[in-house]
Design a protein around this motif. Sequence first.
Motif, PDB file in Angstrom:
ATOM      1  N   ILE A   1      55.454 114.473  56.476  1.00 41.46           N
ATOM      2  CA  ILE A   1      54.828 115.067  55.284  1.00 41.46           C
ATOM      3  C   ILE A   1      55.721 116.172  54.731  1.00 41.46           C
ATOM      4  CG2 ILE A   1      52.901 116.541  54.545  1.00 41.46           C
ATOM      5  CD1 ILE A   1      51.086 114.842  56.339  1.00 41.46           C
ATOM      6  N   ASN A   2      56.272 117.015  55.609  1.00 42.65           N
ATOM      7  CA  ASN A   2      57.185 118.083  55.162  1.00 42.65           C
ATOM      8  C   ASN A   2      58.435 117.505  54.519  1.00 42.65           C
ATOM      9  OD1 ASN A   2      55.522 120.187  55.954  1.00 42.65           O
ATOM     10  ND2 ASN A   2      56.424 120.316  57.998  1.00 42.65           N
ATOM     11  N   ILE A   3      58.984 116.466  55.113  1.00 50.34           N
ATOM     12  CA  ILE A   3      60.192 115.846  54.550  1.00 50.34           C
ATOM     13  C   ILE A   3      59.879 115.268  53.178  1.00 50.34           C
ATOM     14  CG2 ILE A   3      61.766 113.887  54.815  1.00 50.34           C
ATOM     15  CD1 ILE A   3      61.767 114.455  57.805  1.00 50.34           C
ATOM     16  N   SER A   4      58.732 114.609  53.058  1.00 48.42           N
ATOM     17  CA  SER A   4      58.334 114.026  51.776  1.00 48.42           C
ATOM     18  C   SER A   4      58.173 115.111  50.706  1.00 48.42           C
ATOM     19  CB  SER A   4      57.023 113.255  51.951  1.00 48.42           C
ATOM     20  OG  SER A   4      56.544 112.788  50.726  1.00 48.42           O
ATOM     21  N   ARG A   5      57.530 116.220  51.087  1.00 42.70           N
ATOM     22  CA  ARG A   5      57.329 117.327  50.147  1.00 42.70           C
ATOM     23  C   ARG A   5      58.680 117.920  49.721  1.00 42.70           C
ATOM     24  NH1 ARG A   5      54.450 120.997  53.215  1.00 42.70           N
ATOM     25  NH2 ARG A   5      52.709 119.568  53.129  1.00 42.70           N
ATOM     26  N   ASN A   6      59.580 118.116  50.674  1.00 42.08           N
ATOM     27  CA  ASN A   6      60.895 118.668  50.347  1.00 42.08           C
ATOM     28  C   ASN A   6      61.703 117.714  49.466  1.00 42.08           C
ATOM     29  OD1 ASN A   6      60.385 120.987  51.795  1.00 42.08           O
ATOM     30  ND2 ASN A   6      61.378 120.240  53.657  1.00 42.08           N
ATOM     31  N   LEU A   7      61.595 116.429  49.730  1.00 42.41           N
ATOM     32  CA  LEU A   7      62.304 115.437  48.909  1.00 42.41           C
ATOM     33  C   LEU A   7      61.769 115.446  47.488  1.00 42.41           C
ATOM     34  CD1 LEU A   7      64.384 113.158  48.823  1.00 42.41           C
ATOM     35  CD2 LEU A   7      62.563 111.594  49.492  1.00 42.41           C
ATOM     36  N   GLN A   8      60.462 115.569  47.351  1.00 47.32           N
ATOM     37  CA  GLN A   8      59.863 115.624  46.019  1.00 47.32           C
ATOM     38  C   GLN A   8      60.339 116.884  45.281  1.00 47.32           C
ATOM     39  OE1 GLN A   8      55.618 115.434  46.105  1.00 47.32           O
ATOM     40  NE2 GLN A   8      55.459 114.663  44.022  1.00 47.32           N
ATOM     41  N   ASP A   9      60.401 118.017  45.981  1.00 48.67           N
ATOM     42  CA  ASP A   9      60.905 119.257  45.366  1.00 48.67           C
ATOM     43  C   ASP A   9      62.349 119.093  44.921  1.00 48.67           C
ATOM     44  OD1 ASP A   9      58.468 120.472  45.802  1.00 48.67           O
ATOM     45  OD2 ASP A   9      59.127 121.608  47.572  1.00 48.67           O
ATOM     46  N   LEU A  10      63.173 118.473  45.769  1.00 46.83           N
ATOM     47  CA  LEU A  10      64.572 118.254  45.398  1.00 46.83           C
ATOM     48  C   LEU A  10      64.691 117.335  44.181  1.00 46.83           C
ATOM     49  CD1 LEU A  10      66.357 117.894  48.855  1.00 46.83           C
ATOM     50  CD2 LEU A  10      66.657 119.710  47.184  1.00 46.83           C
ATOM     51  N   ASN A  11      63.871 116.307  44.131  1.00 50.36           N
ATOM     52  CA  ASN A  11      63.905 115.404  42.968  1.00 50.36           C
ATOM     53  C   ASN A  11      63.498 116.136  41.695  1.00 50.36           C
ATOM     54  OD1 ASN A  11      64.809 113.141  44.323  1.00 50.36           O
ATOM     55  ND2 ASN A  11      62.758 112.389  44.787  1.00 50.36           N
ATOM     56  N   ASN A  12      62.489 117.027  41.794  1.00 52.60           N
ATOM     57  CA  ASN A  12      62.076 117.817  40.624  1.00 52.60           C
ATOM     58  C   ASN A  12      63.194 118.761  40.177  1.00 52.60           C
ATOM     59  OD1 ASN A  12      59.584 116.592  40.567  1.00 52.60           O
ATOM     60  ND2 ASN A  12      58.561 118.208  41.750  1.00 52.60           N
ATOM     61  N   LYS A  13      63.871 119.406  41.128  1.00 52.33           N
ATOM     62  CA  LYS A  13      64.979 120.313  40.787  1.00 52.33           C
ATOM     63  C   LYS A  13      66.132 119.547  40.160  1.00 52.33           C
ATOM     64  CE  LYS A  13      63.940 123.819  44.242  1.00 52.33           C
ATOM     65  NZ  LYS A  13      64.356 124.477  45.495  1.00 52.33           N
ATOM     66  N   TYR A  14      66.418 118.373  40.694  1.00 50.47           N
ATOM     67  CA  TYR A  14      67.501 117.554  40.132  1.00 50.47           C
ATOM     68  C   TYR A  14      67.148 117.146  38.700  1.00 50.47           C
ATOM     69  CZ  TYR A  14      70.847 113.781  39.518  1.00 50.47           C
ATOM     70  OH  TYR A  14      71.854 112.979  39.035  1.00 50.47           O
ATOM     71  N   ALA A  15      65.870 116.792  38.474  1.00 52.18           N
ATOM     72  CA  ALA A  15      65.440 116.411  37.126  1.00 52.18           C
ATOM     73  C   ALA A  15      65.566 117.596  36.172  1.00 52.18           C
ATOM     74  CB  ALA A  15      64.005 115.906  37.153  1.00 52.18           C
ATOM     75  N   SER A  16      65.265 118.814  36.644  1.00 52.52           N
ATOM     76  CA  SER A  16      65.386 119.983  35.768  1.00 52.52           C
ATOM     77  C   SER A  16      66.858 120.338  35.510  1.00 52.52           C
ATOM     78  CB  SER A  16      64.648 121.179  36.364  1.00 52.52           C
ATOM     79  OG  SER A  16      65.298 121.630  37.537  1.00 52.52           O
ATOM     80  N   LEU A  17      67.758 119.987  36.435  1.00 53.34           N
ATOM     81  CA  LEU A  17      69.182 120.262  36.251  1.00 53.34           C
ATOM     82  C   LEU A  17      69.900 119.163  35.464  1.00 53.34           C
ATOM     83  CD1 LEU A  17      70.214 121.641  39.766  1.00 53.34           C
ATOM     84  CD2 LEU A  17      69.989 122.930  37.634  1.00 53.34           C
ATOM     85  N   GLN A  18      69.261 118.035  35.253  1.00 49.24           N
ATOM     86  CA  GLN A  18      69.913 116.889  34.622  1.00 49.24           C
ATOM     87  C   GLN A  18      70.491 117.211  33.223  1.00 49.24           C
ATOM     88  OE1 GLN A  18      70.492 114.037  36.282  1.00 49.24           O
ATOM     89  NE2 GLN A  18      71.803 113.573  34.555  1.00 49.24           N
ATOM     90  N   PRO A  19      69.785 117.953  32.348  1.00 49.64           N
ATOM     91  CA  PRO A  19      70.398 118.283  31.042  1.00 49.64           C
ATOM     92  C   PRO A  19      71.690 119.091  31.196  1.00 49.64           C
ATOM     93  CG  PRO A  19      68.058 118.823  31.014  1.00 49.64           C
ATOM     94  CD  PRO A  19      68.404 118.399  32.394  1.00 49.64           C
ATOM     95  N   TYR A  20      71.720 120.004  32.134  1.00 51.90           N
ATOM     96  CA  TYR A  20      72.922 120.801  32.362  1.00 51.90           C
ATOM     97  C   TYR A  20      74.059 119.926  32.902  1.00 51.90           C
ATOM     98  CZ  TYR A  20      69.674 124.677  31.832  1.00 51.90           C
ATOM     99  OH  TYR A  20      68.722 125.539  31.354  1.00 51.90           O
ATOM    100  N   LEU A  21      73.717 119.003  33.761  1.00 47.68           N
ATOM    101  CA  LEU A  21      74.735 118.082  34.287  1.00 47.68           C
ATOM    102  C   LEU A  21      75.299 117.208  33.171  1.00 47.68           C
ATOM    103  CD1 LEU A  21      73.007 117.017  37.651  1.00 47.68           C
ATOM    104  CD2 LEU A  21      74.948 118.556  37.380  1.00 47.68           C
ATOM    105  N   ASP A  22      74.439 116.791  32.258  1.00 46.54           N
ATOM    106  CA  ASP A  22      74.907 116.003  31.104  1.00 46.54           C
ATOM    107  C   ASP A  22      75.856 116.832  30.236  1.00 46.54           C
ATOM    108  OD1 ASP A  22      73.443 113.829  31.938  1.00 46.54           O
ATOM    109  OD2 ASP A  22      71.721 114.256  30.608  1.00 46.54           O
ATOM    110  N   GLN A  23      75.524 118.102  30.021  1.00 50.17           N
ATOM    111  CA  GLN A  23      76.409 118.992  29.250  1.00 50.17           C
ATOM    112  C   GLN A  23      77.753 119.150  29.951  1.00 50.17           C
ATOM    113  OE1 GLN A  23      74.448 122.740  28.628  1.00 50.17           O
ATOM    114  NE2 GLN A  23      73.120 121.956  26.988  1.00 50.17           N
TER     115      GLN A  23
END
Length: 179
Positions: free
Chosen positions: A122-144
């Motif tokens: 459950i902890n691993i799943s929660r951490n993976l979901q947090d990482l996916n959310n952070k990656y999604a929020s960083l995606q516009p900057y990565l595109d730039q």
Amino acid sequence: MAATGDDAAAMDSISRAPAAQLAALNAAASLSCPAEAPEEVAESPAVAPKKPSTNSDGGVETAEEAVEPAESDINELCTDMFEKMAVFLQGELTGTCEDYRLLENMNKLTSLKYMEMKDISINISRNLQDLNNKYASLQPYLDQINQIEEQVSSLEQAAYKLDAYSKKLEARFKKLEKR
């Protein structure tokens, strides 16, 4: 010809076997009717076993006469047998109970391990979901960053072309100056 050694022992055990069977039958009969009167016990006196004797016909041994054990001996033997059987069965049941306790403890430990593994997953799943959310929020900057990298690459190509052209121009200028 007289039997010797192992043959004599075998013959002796064969001759004793019917007596042992008769004694076992008598013991079973006394168990089925243990309230026999004391007079009957006195009427059947214990006969002393006869020693195997050899006759003049080549030393052949004769069988022993069957002897019925006294009722008190049978009662003692039965009591002893039942006590020993009770101890044996108690040991068997104790061993089985111990096996079941061990199995129960193993099941409890396995259950605890699975609960721990569930919490970890459950902890691993929660951490993976947090990482996916952070990656999604960083995606516009990565595109730039990717766009800037493409622009820098095209500017670098333009700078190389400009450098090559300036070297050609310099070479022409020197040529014209010499004339």
